[in-house]
Design an enzyme around this catalytic site. Structure first.
Site, PDB file in Angstrom:
ATOM      1  N   GLY A   8       0.839  -1.194   0.000  1.00 61.94           N
ATOM      2  CA  GLY A   8       0.000   0.000   0.000  1.00 61.94           C
ATOM      3  C   GLY A   8       0.871   1.239   0.000  1.00 61.94           C
ATOM      4  N   ALA A  11       0.849   5.629   4.626  1.00 62.12           N
ATOM      5  CA  ALA A  11      -0.317   5.964   5.448  1.00 62.12           C
ATOM      6  C   ALA A  11      -1.624   5.385   4.900  1.00 62.12           C
ATOM      7  CB  ALA A  11      -0.438   7.479   5.628  1.00 62.12           C
ATOM      8  N   HIS A  49       4.737   2.928  15.694  1.00 62.02           N
ATOM      9  CA  HIS A  49       4.539   1.508  15.386  1.00 62.02           C
ATOM     10  C   HIS A  49       4.637   0.642  16.645  1.00 62.02           C
ATOM     11  CE1 HIS A  49       4.181   1.002  10.957  1.00 62.02           C
ATOM     12  NE2 HIS A  49       4.532   2.265  11.007  1.00 62.02           N
ATOM     13  N   GLU A  83       8.281  -5.725   8.645  1.00 61.38           N
ATOM     14  CA  GLU A  83       7.852  -4.341   8.407  1.00 61.38           C
ATOM     15  C   GLU A  83       9.085  -3.467   8.225  1.00 61.38           C
ATOM     16  OE1 GLU A  83       5.207  -1.036   8.392  1.00 61.38           O
ATOM     17  OE2 GLU A  83       4.480  -3.028   8.866  1.00 61.38           O
TER      18      GLU A  83
END
EC number: 2.7.1.156
Length: 182
Positions: A8, A11, A49, A83
């Site tokens: 994606g 944000a 995070h 991540e």
């Protein structure tokens, strides 16, 4: 071994969605963080995070390079959240710390090889990556090298993955395989 790719824009909600996928699996959960903590903005993103995954049962490993070296130490049967690939590619591409990139193909091979080793060691792996290809812009040589390497890694992980989902405005759009039925 099951691998899910979550992609994606910045944000977009991809990190939160990736975490939700991991929460649907029993056993130990490992969050492998790849961001180099450069400056105040980097520190803020890392803190955000950490706060988002607090209380969700993740143990955290921090590897900014050579993520595959973490594979032997992963708990048996774990769910792994990596991540994110964009940071990892940048870390490998600019490994010497300069603004001059290494060979993008070599950096992409190293990153993809590390992700493959991780996926083989974990029962369930969720790989988060960023989509930076929709703007149609041309950038400086270093940024273009990063984009080329990132595109190569994204394509490699998508080929490896059982499932792939793009998160758009917080909405998961499944591109490969099927999403959770719950």
């Amino acid at each position: 071994m099951t691998v899910t790719l979550v992609i994606g824009a910045a944000a977009s909600g991809k990190s939160a969605y990736a975490e939700s996928l991991c929460l649907g699996h029993d056993g130990p959960r490992v969050y492998l963080a790849t961001m180099e903590p450069f400056g105040e903005e980097g520190a803020r993103r890392i803190a955000r995070h950490r706060a988002l995954r607090e209380g969700k049962g993740f143990s955290t490993l921090e590897r900014t390079h050579d993520v595959g070296s973490a594979a032997p130490g992963l708990p048996r049967g774990c769910t792994l959240l990596l991540e994110d690939v964009g940071n990892l590619v940048a870390n490998e591409l600019f490994a010497e710390g300069g603004l001059s990139p290494r060979d993008p193909d070599a950096a992409a091979r190293e990153v993809l090889g590390g992700i493959e080793r991780l996926a083989q060691a974990a029962a369930y792996t969720v790989v988060v990556t960023v989509d930076v290809f929709a703007d149609g812009m041309r950038y400086d040589e270093g940024t273009e090298a990063w984009r080329r390497a990132l595109a190569r890694v994204n394509a490699g992980v998508a080929a490896l993955a059982d499932r792939a989902v793009e998160v758009v405005c917080g909405i998961p759009v499944w591109m490969k395989g099927e999403g959770p039925t719950r």
